[in-house]
Write a protein that holds these residues in place. Structure first.
Motif, PDB file in Angstrom:
ATOM      1  N   MET A   1       0.838  -1.190   0.000  1.00 54.83           N
ATOM      2  CA  MET A   1       0.000   0.000   0.000  1.00 54.83           C
ATOM      3  C   MET A   1       0.881   1.251   0.000  1.00 54.83           C
ATOM      4  O   MET A   1       1.931   1.272   0.625  1.00 54.83           O
ATOM      5  CB  MET A   1      -0.911   0.002   1.230  1.00 54.83           C
ATOM      6  N   GLN A   2       0.433   2.281  -0.706  1.00 51.52           N
ATOM      7  CA  GLN A   2       1.206   3.512  -0.789  1.00 51.52           C
ATOM      8  C   GLN A   2       1.356   4.142   0.595  1.00 51.52           C
ATOM      9  O   GLN A   2       0.392   4.204   1.364  1.00 51.52           O
ATOM     10  CB  GLN A   2       0.513   4.501  -1.723  1.00 51.52           C
ATOM     11  N   PRO A   3       2.551   4.630   0.916  1.00 53.06           N
ATOM     12  CA  PRO A   3       2.768   5.233   2.240  1.00 53.06           C
ATOM     13  C   PRO A   3       1.812   6.374   2.551  1.00 53.06           C
ATOM     14  O   PRO A   3       1.387   6.547   3.695  1.00 53.06           O
ATOM     15  CB  PRO A   3       4.218   5.721   2.164  1.00 53.06           C
ATOM     16  N   ASP A   4       1.461   7.189   1.534  1.00 52.20           N
ATOM     17  CA  ASP A   4       0.571   8.318   1.808  1.00 52.20           C
ATOM     18  C   ASP A   4      -0.823   7.849   2.196  1.00 52.20           C
ATOM     19  O   ASP A   4      -1.523   8.504   2.974  1.00 52.20           O
ATOM     20  CB  ASP A   4       0.513   9.259   0.605  1.00 52.20           C
ATOM     21  N   LEU A   5      -1.245   6.700   1.672  1.00 53.75           N
ATOM     22  CA  LEU A   5      -2.544   6.156   2.052  1.00 53.75           C
ATOM     23  C   LEU A   5      -2.531   5.689   3.503  1.00 53.75           C
ATOM     24  O   LEU A   5      -3.486   5.919   4.254  1.00 53.75           O
ATOM     25  CB  LEU A   5      -2.937   5.006   1.129  1.00 53.75           C
ATOM     26  N   MET A   6      -1.460   5.035   3.907  1.00 56.83           N
ATOM     27  CA  MET A   6      -1.343   4.606   5.301  1.00 56.83           C
ATOM     28  C   MET A   6      -1.341   5.810   6.235  1.00 56.83           C
ATOM     29  O   MET A   6      -1.953   5.782   7.307  1.00 56.83           O
ATOM     30  CB  MET A   6      -0.080   3.770   5.498  1.00 56.83           C
ATOM     31  N   THR A   7      -0.684   6.888   5.816  1.00 64.03           N
ATOM     32  CA  THR A   7      -0.656   8.107   6.622  1.00 64.03           C
ATOM     33  C   THR A   7      -2.063   8.696   6.745  1.00 64.03           C
ATOM     34  O   THR A   7      -2.479   9.136   7.824  1.00 64.03           O
ATOM     35  CB  THR A   7       0.290   9.140   5.997  1.00 64.03           C
ATOM     36  N   THR A 145      -1.611  14.527  -2.863  1.00 66.52           N
ATOM     37  CA  THR A 145      -1.823  15.478  -1.762  1.00 66.52           C
ATOM     38  C   THR A 145      -3.276  15.920  -1.732  1.00 66.52           C
ATOM     39  O   THR A 145      -3.993  15.840  -2.729  1.00 66.52           O
ATOM     40  CB  THR A 145      -0.921  16.713  -1.919  1.00 66.52           C
ATOM     41  N   GLY A 146      -3.690  16.408  -0.581  1.00 60.07           N
ATOM     42  CA  GLY A 146      -5.011  16.991  -0.440  1.00 60.07           C
ATOM     43  C   GLY A 146      -6.154  16.008  -0.368  1.00 60.07           C
ATOM     44  O   GLY A 146      -7.295  16.362  -0.654  1.00 60.07           O
ATOM     45  N   ARG A 147      -5.878  14.777   0.015  1.00 62.92           N
ATOM     46  CA  ARG A 147      -6.954  13.790   0.132  1.00 62.92           C
ATOM     47  C   ARG A 147      -7.814  14.079   1.362  1.00 62.92           C
ATOM     48  O   ARG A 147      -7.286  14.280   2.449  1.00 62.92           O
ATOM     49  CB  ARG A 147      -6.395  12.369   0.285  1.00 62.92           C
ATOM     50  N   ALA A 148      -9.128  14.057   1.198  1.00 66.80           N
ATOM     51  CA  ALA A 148     -10.015  14.101   2.353  1.00 66.80           C
ATOM     52  C   ALA A 148     -10.088  12.695   2.938  1.00 66.80           C
ATOM     53  O   ALA A 148      -9.998  11.702   2.215  1.00 66.80           O
ATOM     54  CB  ALA A 148     -11.397  14.578   1.939  1.00 66.80           C
ATOM     55  N   VAL A 149     -10.256  12.605   4.241  1.00 68.30           N
ATOM     56  CA  VAL A 149     -10.318  11.305   4.913  1.00 68.30           C
ATOM     57  C   VAL A 149     -11.351  11.386   6.023  1.00 68.30           C
ATOM     58  O   VAL A 149     -11.533  12.434   6.649  1.00 68.30           O
ATOM     59  CB  VAL A 149      -8.922  10.902   5.458  1.00 68.30           C
ATOM     60  N   GLU A 150     -12.036  10.274   6.258  1.00 70.64           N
ATOM     61  CA  GLU A 150     -13.118  10.252   7.246  1.00 70.64           C
ATOM     62  C   GLU A 150     -13.192   8.883   7.901  1.00 70.64           C
ATOM     63  O   GLU A 150     -13.086   7.850   7.227  1.00 70.64           O
ATOM     64  CB  GLU A 150     -14.442  10.578   6.545  1.00 70.64           C
ATOM     65  N   SER A 151     -13.376   8.875   9.199  1.00 67.03           N
ATOM     66  CA  SER A 151     -13.536   7.631   9.944  1.00 67.03           C
ATOM     67  C   SER A 151     -14.999   7.210   9.932  1.00 67.03           C
ATOM     68  O   SER A 151     -15.898   8.052   9.947  1.00 67.03           O
ATOM     69  CB  SER A 151     -13.056   7.829  11.381  1.00 67.03           C
ATOM     70  N   GLY A 152     -15.232   5.883   9.903  1.00 65.67           N
ATOM     71  CA  GLY A 152     -16.593   5.367   9.862  1.00 65.67           C
ATOM     72  C   GLY A 152     -16.877   4.373  10.976  1.00 65.67           C
ATOM     73  O   GLY A 152     -16.323   4.481  12.073  1.00 65.67           O
ATOM     74  N   ALA A 153     -17.713   3.412  10.692  1.00 68.22           N
ATOM     75  CA  ALA A 153     -18.162   2.440  11.686  1.00 68.22           C
ATOM     76  C   ALA A 153     -16.989   1.674  12.292  1.00 68.22           C
ATOM     77  O   ALA A 153     -15.994   1.388  11.625  1.00 68.22           O
ATOM     78  CB  ALA A 153     -19.148   1.466  11.055  1.00 68.22           C
ATOM     79  N   CYS A 154     -17.135   1.339  13.561  1.00 62.16           N
ATOM     80  CA  CYS A 154     -16.079   0.652  14.299  1.00 62.16           C
ATOM     81  C   CYS A 154     -16.639  -0.618  14.921  1.00 62.16           C
ATOM     82  O   CYS A 154     -17.740  -0.623  15.480  1.00 62.16           O
ATOM     83  CB  CYS A 154     -15.518   1.580  15.374  1.00 62.16           C
ATOM     84  N   PHE A 155     -15.881  -1.711  14.816  1.00 60.41           N
ATOM     85  CA  PHE A 155     -16.268  -3.000  15.366  1.00 60.41           C
ATOM     86  C   PHE A 155     -15.141  -3.519  16.256  1.00 60.41           C
ATOM     87  O   PHE A 155     -13.971  -3.461  15.860  1.00 60.41           O
ATOM     88  CB  PHE A 155     -16.508  -4.025  14.248  1.00 60.41           C
TER      89      PHE A 155
END
Length: 208
Positions: A1-7, A145-155
């Motif tokens: 996986m790309q490092p920026d995605l993990m970040t 750069t400039g990716r929006a990111v959002e947390s969702g459902a948690c299990f």
């Protein structure tokens, strides 16, 4: 996986959760059977609201040519969500994609894995020491750069009882939960997934 995605994924986690690993998921492609795993549109979480960009509409229309994991708008199908034990036995024998009600753990899992967005979105499950948390990352082509990111459902990790490769040669995996329900999602990077879940059952093993 790309490092920026993990970040990006790590940035969406609460400060008390440490990222152990992550894997991408998408909806399993429908074959119009009664046990398809397509979530009704009113169950889909709306994510990354307000983050659309020029060209998103066209990219969404053509996404199936490039990346099956961005297919986030299932059409209503003959899905029969049920908690009937007799139906469970039937779907075990038929290697069904889904068993449970939409309020079951598997139903909630499938809904989280099939979001609705007005922009390109990549859906991940972040594995932390105690949880499995869905994270939505904006899919920006040609830019890192400039990716929006959002947390969702948690299990809780303890809620996931088993994982199983649904069929040989396909990247569909079933996720089984402690309430007896299970649901199927596509995992494009299956090697990353299997490294995190080495006890995953093969398609030759019966559904527990």
């Amino acid at each position: 996986m790309q490092p920026d995605l993990m970040t990006s994924i790590a940035s969406a986690l609460p400060v008390n959760e440490r990222l152990v690993g992550a894997f991408e998921v998408g909806r399993a492609l429908s074959d119009r059977r009664e046990d398809d795993a397509d979530v009704p549109p009113d169950r889909q979480p709306k994510v990354l609201v307000g983050h659309s960009r020029p060209g998103d509409r066209r990219r969404g229309f053509l996404s199936f040519l490039f990346d099956t994991a961005t297919l986030t708008d299932p059409k209503p199908g003959p899905v029969k969500a049920t908690g009937d034990p007799a139906a469970r036995v039937k779907r075990q024998k038929k290697n069904g994609r889904f068993f449970g009600t939409w309020d079951s753990l598997a139903g909630q899992w499938l809904a989280a894995g099939q979001p609705h967005a007005e922009t390109g979105v990549i859906t991940f499950v972040a594995l932390t020491e105690g949880n499995l948390r869905f994270v939505y990352v904006q899919n920006i082509r040609g830019s890192q750069t400039g990716r929006a990111v959002e947390s969702g459902a948690c299990f809780p990790r303890t809620a996931l009882a088993w994982t199983r490769h649904r069929a040989g040669g396909r990247k569909e995996f079933q996720f089984g939960f402690g309430d007896g329900s299970w649901g199927t999602l596509m995992v494009p990077q299956d090697k990353e997934f299997l490294a995190l879940f080495p006890g995953t059952l093969t398609h030759k093993d019966p559904i527990p």
